[in-house]
Design a protein around this motif. Sequence first.
Motif, short mmCIF file in Angstrom:
data_model
loop_
_atom_site.label_atom_id
_atom_site.label_comp_id
_atom_site.label_asym_id
_atom_site.label_seq_id
_atom_site.Cartn_x
_atom_site.Cartn_y
_atom_site.Cartn_z
N GLN A 180 -14.37 6.19 2.05
CA GLN A 180 -13.46 5.09 2.40
C GLN A 180 -12.52 4.81 1.23
N LYS A 181 -11.21 4.73 1.52
CA LYS A 181 -10.26 4.39 0.48
C LYS A 181 -10.45 2.94 0.08
N GLU A 182 -10.13 2.64 -1.19
CA GLU A 182 -10.30 1.27 -1.66
C GLU A 182 -9.33 0.30 -0.99
N VAL A 183 -8.12 0.76 -0.71
CA VAL A 183 -7.12 -0.06 -0.02
C VAL A 183 -6.52 0.80 1.09
N GLU A 184 -6.61 0.34 2.32
CA GLU A 184 -6.14 1.14 3.45
C GLU A 184 -5.01 0.44 4.19
N GLN A 185 -4.00 1.23 4.51
CA GLN A 185 -2.89 0.76 5.30
C GLN A 185 -2.55 1.82 6.34
N ASN A 186 -2.02 1.39 7.47
CA ASN A 186 -1.49 2.30 8.45
C ASN A 186 -0.16 2.84 7.92
N SER A 187 -0.02 4.16 7.92
CA SER A 187 1.18 4.75 7.30
C SER A 187 2.45 4.52 8.10
N GLY A 188 2.30 4.23 9.40
CA GLY A 188 3.47 4.02 10.24
C GLY A 188 4.12 5.33 10.64
N PRO A 189 5.41 5.34 11.02
CA PRO A 189 6.30 4.19 10.87
C PRO A 189 6.05 3.10 11.92
N LEU A 190 6.24 1.86 11.47
CA LEU A 190 6.23 0.73 12.36
C LEU A 190 7.67 0.43 12.71
N SER A 191 7.99 0.55 13.98
CA SER A 191 9.37 0.36 14.42
C SER A 191 9.48 -0.95 15.18
N ASN A 250 -6.16 -6.37 -6.87
CA ASN A 250 -6.64 -6.22 -8.25
C ASN A 250 -8.09 -5.78 -8.24
N LYS A 251 -8.47 -4.98 -9.22
CA LYS A 251 -9.86 -4.54 -9.34
C LYS A 251 -10.68 -5.67 -9.94
N SER A 252 -11.84 -5.92 -9.36
CA SER A 252 -12.68 -6.98 -9.89
C SER A 252 -13.08 -6.62 -11.32
N GLY A 253 -13.02 -7.60 -12.19
CA GLY A 253 -13.34 -7.37 -13.59
C GLY A 253 -12.15 -6.85 -14.38
N GLY A 254 -11.08 -6.50 -13.71
CA GLY A 254 -9.89 -6.00 -14.40
C GLY A 254 -8.66 -6.64 -13.82
N TYR A 255 -8.39 -7.86 -14.28
CA TYR A 255 -7.35 -8.64 -13.62
C TYR A 255 -6.00 -7.96 -13.65
N ASN A 256 -5.78 -7.14 -14.67
CA ASN A 256 -4.49 -6.51 -14.81
C ASN A 256 -4.36 -5.21 -14.05
N LYS A 257 -5.43 -4.69 -13.50
CA LYS A 257 -5.40 -3.37 -12.88
C LYS A 257 -5.32 -3.51 -11.37
N LEU A 258 -4.35 -2.82 -10.79
CA LEU A 258 -4.14 -2.86 -9.35
C LEU A 258 -4.49 -1.53 -8.70
N ILE A 259 -5.04 -1.62 -7.49
CA ILE A 259 -5.24 -0.46 -6.63
C ILE A 259 -4.26 -0.59 -5.47
N PHE A 260 -3.46 0.45 -5.26
CA PHE A 260 -2.44 0.41 -4.22
C PHE A 260 -2.87 1.17 -2.98
N GLY A 261 -2.48 0.65 -1.82
CA GLY A 261 -2.58 1.42 -0.61
C GLY A 261 -1.44 2.43 -0.55
N ALA A 262 -1.51 3.32 0.43
CA ALA A 262 -0.51 4.39 0.55
C ALA A 262 0.82 3.87 1.11
#
Lengths: 112, 115
Positions: free
Chosen positions: A1-12, A92-104
């Motif tokens: 499982q990806k840490e952050v999941e998004q539908n890639s779309g396109p959403l029209s 943001n990653k827990s324990g690392g306020y400055n670190k972000l995990i991005f969805g696709a």
Amino acid sequence: QKEVEQNSGPLSVPEGAIASLNCTYSDRGSQSFFWYRQYSGKSPELIMFIYSNGDKEDGRFTAQLNKASQYVSLLIRDSQPSDSATYLCAVNKSGGYNKLIFGAGTRLAVHP
Amino acid sequence: NAGVTQTPKFQVLKTGQSMTLQCAQDMNHNSMYWYRQDPGMGLRLIYYSASEGTTDKGEVPNGYNVSRLNKREFSLRLESAAPSQTSVYFCASSDLITGHTYEQYFGPGTRLTVT
């Protein structure tokens, strides 16, 4: 499982409609959630952030957060062709306020 | 303020060549980051620097090294480029918005092709 999941779309969506973009995340310790907009060939720019359960509104944009369901969404009201872009959800990653995990990212296309 | 600047904007390398991507910010931010963005994969963190003098690995550090030269500058080095490193590279710096929430500001990106 990806840490952050998004539908890639396109959403029209037609111009003037509401666009609804969704994101789920796996880290229950995450505290801050972001929506970035990225036009083709450009760098991401922050449009909304949220850290409390519920809704947060800024102009035509509303971010919604449900930590129990680990779900974040972005609503764009009165969609315009200029809203056509890729929308990146970041957590943001827990324990690392400055670190972000991005969805696709979800590609949004608003047609006249 | 220029914000976050990156050089070069475009680069083509042959396999095995080395190069350094430069990044500078003029917003007095403590934290800086290097990401790569590949189609369909979003942004992935390569390395970050929480403050001057410190660096840490992100999700995909293999094949890269970094230097936090001073508070303003954070460089990314590819010692021996590989085709798998073909990507768009973004540098970012961050500022505290509120509480524990930081906003990241991105540079314009470097498009790197390795042949």
